[in-house]
Every structure is written in structure tokens, then in C-alpha cells.
Design a protein around this motif. Structure first.
Motif, PDB file in Angstrom:
ATOM      1  N   LEU A  71     -39.365   7.715  49.733  1.00 34.16           N
ATOM      2  CA  LEU A  71     -40.762   6.990  49.286  1.00 34.16           C
ATOM      3  C   LEU A  71     -41.690   6.840  50.510  1.00 34.16           C
ATOM      4  O   LEU A  71     -42.875   6.320  50.075  1.00 34.16           O
ATOM      5  CB  LEU A  71     -40.049   5.767  48.549  1.00 34.16           C
ATOM      6  N   THR A  72     -41.328   6.923  51.661  1.00 32.20           N
ATOM      7  CA  THR A  72     -42.239   6.548  52.732  1.00 32.20           C
ATOM      8  C   THR A  72     -42.690   7.623  53.773  1.00 32.20           C
ATOM      9  O   THR A  72     -43.637   7.460  54.429  1.00 32.20           O
ATOM     10  CB  THR A  72     -41.376   5.571  53.774  1.00 32.20           C
ATOM     11  N   ASP A  73     -41.812   8.640  53.750  1.00 33.99           N
ATOM     12  CA  ASP A  73     -42.214   9.881  54.762  1.00 33.99           C
ATOM     13  C   ASP A  73     -43.417  10.577  54.296  1.00 33.99           C
ATOM     14  O   ASP A  73     -43.288  11.172  52.951  1.00 33.99           O
ATOM     15  CB  ASP A  73     -41.144  10.634  54.885  1.00 33.99           C
ATOM     16  N   PRO A  74     -44.651  10.494  54.697  1.00 33.25           N
ATOM     17  CA  PRO A  74     -45.779  11.326  54.131  1.00 33.25           C
ATOM     18  C   PRO A  74     -45.521  12.662  54.248  1.00 33.25           C
ATOM     19  O   PRO A  74     -46.202  13.462  53.647  1.00 33.25           O
ATOM     20  CB  PRO A  74     -46.854  10.964  55.199  1.00 33.25           C
ATOM     21  N   GLU A  75     -44.511  13.458  54.841  1.00 31.60           N
ATOM     22  CA  GLU A  75     -43.993  14.758  54.860  1.00 31.60           C
ATOM     23  C   GLU A  75     -42.809  14.988  54.247  1.00 31.60           C
ATOM     24  O   GLU A  75     -42.297  16.175  54.183  1.00 31.60           O
ATOM     25  CB  GLU A  75     -43.958  15.005  56.351  1.00 31.60           C
ATOM     26  N   SER A  76     -42.380  14.226  53.315  1.00 34.78           N
ATOM     27  CA  SER A  76     -40.961  14.398  52.388  1.00 34.78           C
ATOM     28  C   SER A  76     -41.333  15.700  51.636  1.00 34.78           C
ATOM     29  O   SER A  76     -40.248  15.949  50.929  1.00 34.78           O
ATOM     30  CB  SER A  76     -40.839  13.062  51.773  1.00 34.78           C
ATOM     31  N   ALA A  89     -42.947   8.002  39.224  1.00 37.31           N
ATOM     32  CA  ALA A  89     -43.076   6.872  38.202  1.00 37.31           C
ATOM     33  C   ALA A  89     -41.844   5.970  37.910  1.00 37.31           C
ATOM     34  O   ALA A  89     -42.042   4.706  37.890  1.00 37.31           O
ATOM     35  CB  ALA A  89     -43.473   7.656  36.825  1.00 37.31           C
ATOM     36  N   ALA A  90     -40.737   6.613  38.038  1.00 43.50           N
ATOM     37  CA  ALA A  90     -39.308   5.781  37.692  1.00 43.50           C
ATOM     38  C   ALA A  90     -38.154   6.533  38.708  1.00 43.50           C
ATOM     39  O   ALA A  90     -38.050   7.664  38.813  1.00 43.50           O
ATOM     40  CB  ALA A  90     -39.348   5.845  36.502  1.00 43.50           C
ATOM     41  N   VAL A  91     -37.303   5.679  38.732  1.00 44.72           N
ATOM     42  CA  VAL A  91     -35.825   5.943  38.958  1.00 44.72           C
ATOM     43  C   VAL A  91     -34.969   5.576  37.998  1.00 44.72           C
ATOM     44  O   VAL A  91     -34.913   4.597  37.150  1.00 44.72           O
ATOM     45  CB  VAL A  91     -35.191   5.246  40.478  1.00 44.72           C
ATOM     46  N   HIS A 104     -42.033  -0.239  46.398  1.00 43.83           N
ATOM     47  CA  HIS A 104     -42.864   1.072  46.279  1.00 43.83           C
ATOM     48  C   HIS A 104     -43.488   1.073  44.892  1.00 43.83           C
ATOM     49  O   HIS A 104     -44.073   2.254  44.695  1.00 43.83           O
ATOM     50  CB  HIS A 104     -42.113   2.086  46.700  1.00 43.83           C
ATOM     51  N   GLY A 105     -43.526   0.153  44.134  1.00 42.57           N
ATOM     52  CA  GLY A 105     -44.139   0.058  42.696  1.00 42.57           C
ATOM     53  C   GLY A 105     -43.457   1.243  41.664  1.00 42.57           C
ATOM     54  O   GLY A 105     -44.303   1.791  40.873  1.00 42.57           O
ATOM     55  N   VAL A 106     -42.267   1.446  41.783  1.00 42.86           N
ATOM     56  CA  VAL A 106     -41.363   2.281  41.097  1.00 42.86           C
ATOM     57  C   VAL A 106     -40.592   1.704  39.960  1.00 42.86           C
ATOM     58  O   VAL A 106     -40.061   0.892  40.217  1.00 42.86           O
ATOM     59  CB  VAL A 106     -40.552   3.321  41.875  1.00 42.86           C
ATOM     60  N   ALA A 107     -40.888   2.176  38.754  1.00 47.45           N
ATOM     61  CA  ALA A 107     -39.969   1.538  37.678  1.00 47.45           C
ATOM     62  C   ALA A 107     -38.894   1.889  37.643  1.00 47.45           C
ATOM     63  O   ALA A 107     -38.242   3.199  37.968  1.00 47.45           O
ATOM     64  CB  ALA A 107     -40.865   1.701  36.259  1.00 47.45           C
ATOM     65  N   LEU A 108     -37.893   0.872  37.798  1.00 47.85           N
ATOM     66  CA  LEU A 108     -36.285   1.208  37.529  1.00 47.85           C
ATOM     67  C   LEU A 108     -35.810   1.080  36.277  1.00 47.85           C
ATOM     68  O   LEU A 108     -35.946   0.180  35.802  1.00 47.85           O
ATOM     69  CB  LEU A 108     -35.645   0.067  38.458  1.00 47.85           C
ATOM     70  N   ILE A 109     -35.405   2.321  35.914  1.00 49.47           N
ATOM     71  CA  ILE A 109     -34.990   2.490  34.349  1.00 49.47           C
ATOM     72  C   ILE A 109     -33.366   2.720  34.531  1.00 49.47           C
ATOM     73  O   ILE A 109     -32.881   3.289  35.144  1.00 49.47           O
ATOM     74  CB  ILE A 109     -35.296   3.997  33.653  1.00 49.47           C
TER      75      ILE A 109
END
Length: 472
Positions: free
Chosen positions: A227-232, A238-240, A269-274
Motif C-alpha cells: 500500500l505504501t511502496d511506489p515501486e510495489s 478499491a477494497a480488501v 489508505h482509503g481502502v474499503a474493508l469488505i
């Protein structure tokens, strides 16, 4: 709380002896099974492992057309929270039929639908319910998952989805893309794009080969890095999507600290947790909802199975801040199943009034304690685990030498399942290589029934082990 007796729909006491006194069958049971094999799809699954033609069912017990009684620890894959033909649900269905209410209303409201929503929101954690919206979906859990994926993508403007190894969320296109099991995913070809599968905290077979608290730390660190590494190489999702206890994946409960960490990362990180509670919802794990064990709340909660009181129903409950889709953005013809809403309302209220979540926790502990006692004498039992009345026994090979964890033994697990069937116990398998024996009895199961179930399971286990030794 109920006794060991079960009530028939006519109001009389229904016992095991009543089952045994049924009149002789009028036809050969194999006729039904043979016609099923000829006429039904090759995709049928349960009849291959559980070749029964069922005639009658009450509570924990089912009767087949040969006159044999079974303890049903499959219970519609967890759908029948109160067991078969519980008078609470039967009465609710009859009252709905007698009322003249239209049985199918699309998403038009009725007093029955309003009562269902009130009962469900009353069962949710108050803070979550206070700012929640509900979407009625098609009749299956997979339909609810598809709706959740769509909502998360619309609300966040992103396309990717994170899911977990061992996960099971249904067989539709999007849900299948999230599945851990590779078999069903191989043949359909193109699945949903932008799905990233992450390691699930399966401590017994740790994906990082370390186990314990360190494994939780590594798992969370890996998610944070994505979620944080710009080289990931992985775009922000959108969701987990996660199961608090993986069911089909082998009855694997996620540690509370790991779930708390996932919740924190998704919020940051503004990700929806489903959270998929299709199988765990409504008291199954010892709480009304499994996520309550970790003291967290989802952004989107998917419910089905028990929510309809044994009838087809699926709903998605989500934070109102996500309610950004337009009118008509999601629909489903059978989202207005009034009978299921009536049965679901009755089930919800009964579970709460009778304290069945706490009862499930106590009965699950009783079951796991006795299974762990058996484990001491049977090396083929690698681990007993679960939460509430969602219990798994992982069967392992006793031939492996020197391995940190013995290999899963699906062949032995299948032999145990078949011996259990001969002893009058219906159980299902799951997990890697189908090596986990799964117990999903109704939440109404009593202590004496747990004891009898374990007695039968131990006898079947011993017989399977003896047969294995004789085969050499």
C-alpha cells in the motif's frame, strides 16, 4: 433453550425414536440417486461425497429414504442456524403465507421487509448500525460479494481488489476471481482483472514458515508495503475482502491482532474493508458477527445463508459514506423474497432472545475440548481449531518423517468422512487437499448431542485408521 426433543410442524414431540418408527420406504432409495446422477449436471458436488436421498428433517437430525437417522453437521453449509424445520421459522413462514402478502416485491417495501431491516440493524454493533445502509441482493452470498465489489469500486474510483489465499467467496465471475482454490479457477478462462492474492494468517501452515506473533507482523508488514511502496507494482486497491474465519478454506480463524492491523491499514489508505460473513454471521462463531471478536467494524458487511432463516436471501450492509452509486446501479430480481425476510427476522430474534451466540461459543468449546482429547491418541489429527460452532479437524499423514508440519492427508480425511456417514453423522471436508473435517451443526445443538457426536466421530476415526493400517 431447547431440550434434546425437536418439535414437528404439527406441534408434537419429535425424537430419535420417532425417526426409527417411520413406516417402511415405498421405493428404493437408489432410484432417486440414480435418477439424480443421470439428470443433474456433472458439476453436482455434495451427492458424490454424501450419497443420501433425504426424506424428513427436524432440528439436528435428518432421515433418509432407507430409514437411517443422521446427525446433520453440515446444516446447509451453515444456512440452518436453528436446524431443520424449527417451529420459529415455520410459524413465521405460515403467518406470511396466511397474511396474503405478495411473496415477491422486488425492492418495494412491506411490513415484513421493514421488520427484517429493524431486526438486523438491532443485531449490528450500534455504532455501525447508526450510519449504515442496506442493499438487498440476489439470493446467494456470491451475489452479495459481487455487489460489494461493485460498490467499493464506484465509491473509491479504484479497480483493484486484495483478497487472501484459502479464501472462498462464491462461484460467480468476480467471486471466483477471489478464490484461493485453484481448481475451479483454471477452466473458466478470463476472470476479474486486478486481483491481488495475499497470504492469510494460517498459523499451522504459516506461509512465511515462522508462525506465531512474528508471522502476524510479517503479514501486516507485507500488506503495508504493497500500500505504501511506489515501486510495489500494485496499484492502490478499491477494497480488501476477507473472511474472519475461513470456512471452505479449512476453518482457519484469523488472529484478532491481524484483523485489527488490516482494519487500521485500510482506514489509513482509503481502502474499503469488505468482510464476508456469509457463513460466520448470526452467532455461528460465538458472537453475533465474527468481526466482533476483534473489536473492529467493516466498511461493507456481506451476509447470506442463515440471514434468510433457511431460505434464499443475501444482503450487504455498508457505511453510508460509500453510498455513492446511482439509482438502479445494482438490482436483482429475487431481492424481494418476503418469505425469507419473515423467516430471517424470526431467526434473528430467536438467536438473540435465546442467547444462541453464547451457547454456540460454549458448545464449540465443548466440542473442541473433546476432539483435542481424542487427538492425543490419533497422530493423524494434526490440529483441532475453530471458533464457536465452526470447528475443523485437520487430518495429516503419519508417514512423513522430519517435517515441521506433517503433510495434509485428504485420502484419510475422506475415509473418516465416509465412516462418519456409516455411523449416522454428516460432515463435510475443506481446506488444502480436502484434508480438514468440518463441523457446522445447528446453533441449537445441546451438550448431550455434542458428546454423542464426538463418540460417533471417535468410533469412525478408529475404524478409518484400522482400515488404513490393514491396507498397509
Amino acid at each position: 433453550m431447547e431440550s434434546l426433543h425437536r418439535w414437528t410442524d404439527s406441534g408434537s414431540i419429535f425424537t430419535l425414536e420417532h425417526f426409527r418408527q417411520q413406516p417402511p420406504r415405498e421405493f428404493k432409495p437408489d432410484d432417486l440417486l440414480e435418477r439424480q446422477a443421470v439428470r443433474e449436471s456433472n458439476a453436482r458436488s455434495y451427492p458424490r461425497r454424501i450419497p443420501l436421498a433425504l426424506k424428513e428433517a427436524h432440528g439436528l437430525y435428518v432421515l433418509d429414504t432407507r430409514g437411517q437417522v443422521f446427525m446433520d453437521c453440515l446444516a446447509g453449509a451453515g444456512t440452518l442456524a436453528l436446524g431443520h424445520n424449527h417451529p420459529v421459522t415455520i410459524d413465521a413462514m405460515r403467518a406470511t403465507l396466511d397474511s396474503g402478502l405478495p411473496l415477491h416485491t422486488l425492492d418495494l417495501t412491506t411490513p415484513v421487509k421493514d421488520a427484517f431491516v429493524e431486526a438486523l440493524f438491532a443485531a449490528l454493533p450500534p455504532a455501525f448500525a447508526a450510519q449504515a445502509r442496506i442493499q438487498f441482493c440476489g439470493p446467494t452470498g456470491a451475489d452479495g460479494i459481487e455487489a460489494a465489489l461493485k460498490l467499493a469500486k464506484i465509491a473509491t474510483g479504484r479497480k483493484g481488489i486484495f483478497c487472501f489465499s484459502g479464501g472462498y467467496h462464491g462461484m460467480t465471475q468476480g467471486a471466483l476471481s477471489l478464490m484461493g482454490n485453484l481448481g475451479p479457477k483454471q477452466l473458466p478462462g478470463s476472470l476479474m482483472a486486478d486481483v491481488q492474492v495475499l497470504p492469510y494468517p494460517y498459523d499451522y501452515r504459516c506461509p512465511f514458515n515462522i508462525g506465531g506473533e512474528a508471522s502476524i507482523d510479517v503479514g501486516l508488514s507485507y500488506i503495508e508495503q504493497l500500500l505504501t511502496d511506489p515501486e510495489s507494482g500494485v496499484l492502490p486497491p478499491a477494497a480488501v475482502v476477507v473472511e474472519v474465519v475461513q470456512g471452505e478454506g479449512g476453518v482457519i480463524p484469523a488472529p484478532a491482532r491481524w484483523l485489527q492491523g488490516v482494519r487500521k491499514l485500510t482506514q489509513q489508505h482509503g481502502v474499503a474493508l469488505i468482510i464476508d460473513e456469509v457463513q460466520t454471521g448470526l452467532g455461528r462463531t460465538g458472537r453475533m458477527f465474527a468481526f466482533e471478536h476483534a473489536g473492529i467494524e467493516p466498511d461493507i458487511l456481506v451476509l447470506s445463508k442463515a440471514i434468510g432463516g433457511g431460505l434464499p436471501l443475501s444482503v450487504m450492509v455498508y457505511r453510508e459514506a460509500l453510498d455513492l452509486w446511482k439509482p438502479g446501479a445494482h438490482a436483482g430480481t429475487f431481492r424481494g423474497n418476503q418469505m425469507a425476510m419473515a423467516a430471517g427476522t424470526a431467526t434473528l430474534r430467536y438467536i438473540q432472545e435465546q442467547g444462541l451466540a453464547s451457547h454456540a461459543e460454549a458448545m464449540g468449546e465443548r466440542l473442541m475440548t473433546q476432539l483435542r482429547q481424542i487427538q492425543r491418541d490419533y497422530p493423524c489429527i494434526g490440529q483441532v481449531r475453530g471458533r464457536g460452532l465452526m470447528v475443523g479437524v485437520e487430518v495429516v499423514s503419519t508417514a512423513a518423517q522430519g517435517a515441521r508440519v506433517a503433510p495434509a492427508d485428504g485420502v484419510m480425511a475422506k475415509a473418516i468422512q465416509q465412516q462418519c456417514l456409516r455411523e449416522g453423522v454428516i460432515i463435510e471436508l475443506g481446506g488444502r487437499h480436502g484434508a480438514v473435517v468440518r463441523f457446522l451443526p445447528p446453533l441449537t445443538i445441546q451438550a448431550a448431542e455434542i458428546d454423542l457426536l464426538v463418540e460417533k466421530f471417535q468410533f469412525a476415526l478408529g475404524k478409518a485408521c484400522l482400515d488404513s493400517e490393514l491396507r498397509g
